[in-house]
Design an enzyme around this catalytic site. Structure first.
Site, short mmCIF file in Angstrom:
data_model
loop_
_atom_site.label_atom_id
_atom_site.label_comp_id
_atom_site.label_asym_id
_atom_site.label_seq_id
_atom_site.Cartn_x
_atom_site.Cartn_y
_atom_site.Cartn_z
N TYR A 156 0.85 -1.21 0.00
CA TYR A 156 0.00 0.00 0.00
C TYR A 156 0.88 1.26 0.00
O TYR A 156 0.63 2.20 -0.76
CB TYR A 156 -0.90 -0.07 1.24
CG TYR A 156 -1.96 0.99 1.34
CD1 TYR A 156 -3.18 0.87 0.68
CD2 TYR A 156 -1.76 2.11 2.15
CE1 TYR A 156 -4.16 1.83 0.80
CE2 TYR A 156 -2.74 3.09 2.28
CZ TYR A 156 -3.94 2.94 1.60
OH TYR A 156 -4.91 3.90 1.74
N LYS A 160 1.03 4.12 -2.88
CA LYS A 160 0.63 5.49 -2.55
C LYS A 160 1.79 6.48 -2.75
O LYS A 160 1.58 7.62 -3.17
CB LYS A 160 0.09 5.56 -1.13
CG LYS A 160 -1.24 4.80 -0.95
CD LYS A 160 -2.35 5.36 -1.83
CE LYS A 160 -3.72 4.79 -1.52
NZ LYS A 160 -4.75 5.33 -2.41
P1 NDP Z 1 -13.55 2.06 0.89
O1 NDP Z 1 -13.02 0.67 1.05
O2 NDP Z 1 -14.58 2.56 1.85
O3 NDP Z 1 -14.14 2.25 -0.61
C1 NDP Z 1 -13.34 1.88 -1.68
C2 NDP Z 1 -14.02 2.29 -2.98
O4 NDP Z 1 -13.14 1.94 -4.07
C3 NDP Z 1 -15.33 1.57 -3.23
O5 NDP Z 1 -16.20 2.44 -3.90
C4 NDP Z 1 -14.92 0.41 -4.15
O6 NDP Z 1 -15.98 -0.02 -4.99
C5 NDP Z 1 -13.85 1.10 -4.99
N1 NDP Z 1 -12.91 0.17 -5.62
C6 NDP Z 1 -12.03 -0.68 -5.02
N2 NDP Z 1 -11.35 -1.35 -5.95
C7 NDP Z 1 -11.77 -0.91 -7.16
C8 NDP Z 1 -11.44 -1.22 -8.51
N3 NDP Z 1 -10.50 -2.13 -8.80
N4 NDP Z 1 -12.10 -0.56 -9.49
C9 NDP Z 1 -13.04 0.36 -9.23
N5 NDP Z 1 -13.41 0.69 -7.96
C10 NDP Z 1 -12.78 0.05 -6.95
O7 NDP Z 1 -12.26 2.99 0.89
P2 NDP Z 1 -12.04 4.48 1.46
O8 NDP Z 1 -13.19 5.33 1.12
O9 NDP Z 1 -11.56 4.38 2.84
O10 NDP Z 1 -10.75 4.91 0.59
C11 NDP Z 1 -10.84 5.67 -0.61
C12 NDP Z 1 -9.44 6.06 -1.02
O11 NDP Z 1 -8.82 6.80 0.03
C13 NDP Z 1 -8.52 4.87 -1.29
O12 NDP Z 1 -7.67 5.16 -2.36
C14 NDP Z 1 -7.74 4.75 0.00
O13 NDP Z 1 -6.50 4.12 -0.20
C15 NDP Z 1 -7.59 6.20 0.38
N6 NDP Z 1 -7.30 6.44 1.79
C16 NDP Z 1 -8.18 6.06 2.77
C17 NDP Z 1 -7.88 6.31 4.10
C18 NDP Z 1 -8.79 5.93 5.22
O14 NDP Z 1 -8.40 6.13 6.39
N7 NDP Z 1 -9.98 5.42 4.96
C19 NDP Z 1 -6.63 6.96 4.47
C20 NDP Z 1 -5.78 7.32 3.36
C21 NDP Z 1 -6.12 7.07 2.08
P3 NDP Z 1 -16.65 -1.49 -4.77
O15 NDP Z 1 -17.27 -1.49 -3.41
O16 NDP Z 1 -17.63 -1.57 -5.88
O17 NDP Z 1 -15.51 -2.47 -4.86
#
Ligand code: NDP
Length: 249
Positions: A156, A160
């Site tokens: 990860y 990132k």
């Molecule tokens: P969630 O797990 O809550 O949501 C992830 C989202 O990404 C879902 O909508 C999922 O759709 C979609 N997704 C995952 N894989 C794919 C793919 N291969 N193609 C298309 N869509 C995909 O994650 P967060 O909201 O927590 O995170 C969002 C972003 O923020 C990420 O990049 C994460 O790394 C980053 N982030 C999050 C942090 C946190 O504390 N939460 C901290 C730092 C960064 P589906 O359900 O349909 O698979």
């Protein structure tokens, strides 16, 4: 009433968590938003319903950002239908945590393919259209972990950190055509991704946050909203940290 404009935005992984908050923020600015998801159709439709309650315009589109062919096809369809793409937010991301000594190559590959290759595929898919328009705003969602590293998250962290290098390079490639490319680095944000962590890990993370609270998806969406607005037209190649002071870069 939302003020309508003719700008089109694509948000990857917009169905849940941070992505959903970004979709709602951009549709609240009057943009016509395409909300991508990979598998959770109900969640994506709930995002549309929430946007419509606020008079927003959101359509859903299912594709896997890690699948180059699907990404090319999806963006071709979006451009054919909407005639433009003004904003791309690369938010889709996954975590497959393990210590390096135990990490399976699948865990490494899945995270790199979704979190880094996916960003490359989507950026590439919008570049020609944005160059033609002489306008674009790209925002890539990285993470505090890309700056600090974290035991159990080498895959990860590598993805990132890679996003930051990609963001700065692409910012230099596209700046002369009025296209900005920036990143937002969230810290500890309350979503499905972090709810799966053990309580002890959550408490340890919270203890590192000077502002003393977990971040919300809206905290991150506010930074994205700023970066795509006209107020940020002289900002490119930058990372905005949204982490309550957890890391001061
Ligand atoms: P969630 O797990 O809550 O949501 C992830 C989202 O990404 C879902 O909508 C999922 O759709 C979609 N997704 C995952 N894989 C794919 C793919 N291969 N193609 C298309 N869509 C995909 O994650 P967060 O909201 O927590 O995170 C969002 C972003 O923020 C990420 O990049 C994460 O790394 C980053 N982030 C999050 C942090 C946190 O504390 N939460 C901290 C730092 C960064 P589906 O359900 O349909 O698979």
């Amino acid at each position: 009433m939302t003020e309508k404009n003719n700008k089109v935005a694509v948000v990857t992984g917009g169905s849940r968590g941070i992505g959903r908050a970004i979709v709602l923020a951009l549709s609240g600015m009057g943009l016509d938003v395409v909300c991508n998801y990979r598998s959770g159709k109900d969640a994506a439709q709930e995002t549309v319903r929430l946007a419509e309650n606020l008079s927003g315009r959101v359509t859903v589109m299912k594709f896997d950002v890690a699948d180059h062919g699907s990404v090319k096809k999806a963006f071709k369809e979006i451009i054919a239908e909407k005639k433009r793409i003004d904003v791309l937010v690369n938010n889709a991301g996954i975590a497959r945590d393990n210590l390096i000594a135990m990490m399976k190559s699948d865990q490494w590959r899945d995270v790199l393919e979704t979190n880094l290759y996916g960003v490359f595929y989507c950026c590439q898919a919008v570049t020609r259209q944005m160059l033609k328009q002489r306008y674009g705003r790209i925002v890539n969602i990285t993470s505090v972990i890309g700056f600090t590293g974290n035991a159990g998250q080498a895959n990860y962290a590598a993805a990132k950190a890679g996003i930051v290098g990609l963001t700065r390079s692409l910012a230099k490639e596209l700046a002369s055509r009025n296209i900005t490319v920036n990143a937002v680095a969230p810290g500890y944000i309350e979503t499905d991704m972090t709810s799966e962590l053990p309580d002890a890990a959550k408490e340890a993370m919270l203890a590192q946050v000077p502002l003393g609270r977990v971040g919300t998806p809206e905290d991150v969406a506010n930074a994205v909203k700023f970066l795509v607005s006209d107020d940020a037209s002289y900002i490119t190649g930058q990372v905005i940290h949204v982490n309550g002071g957890m890391f001061m870069g």
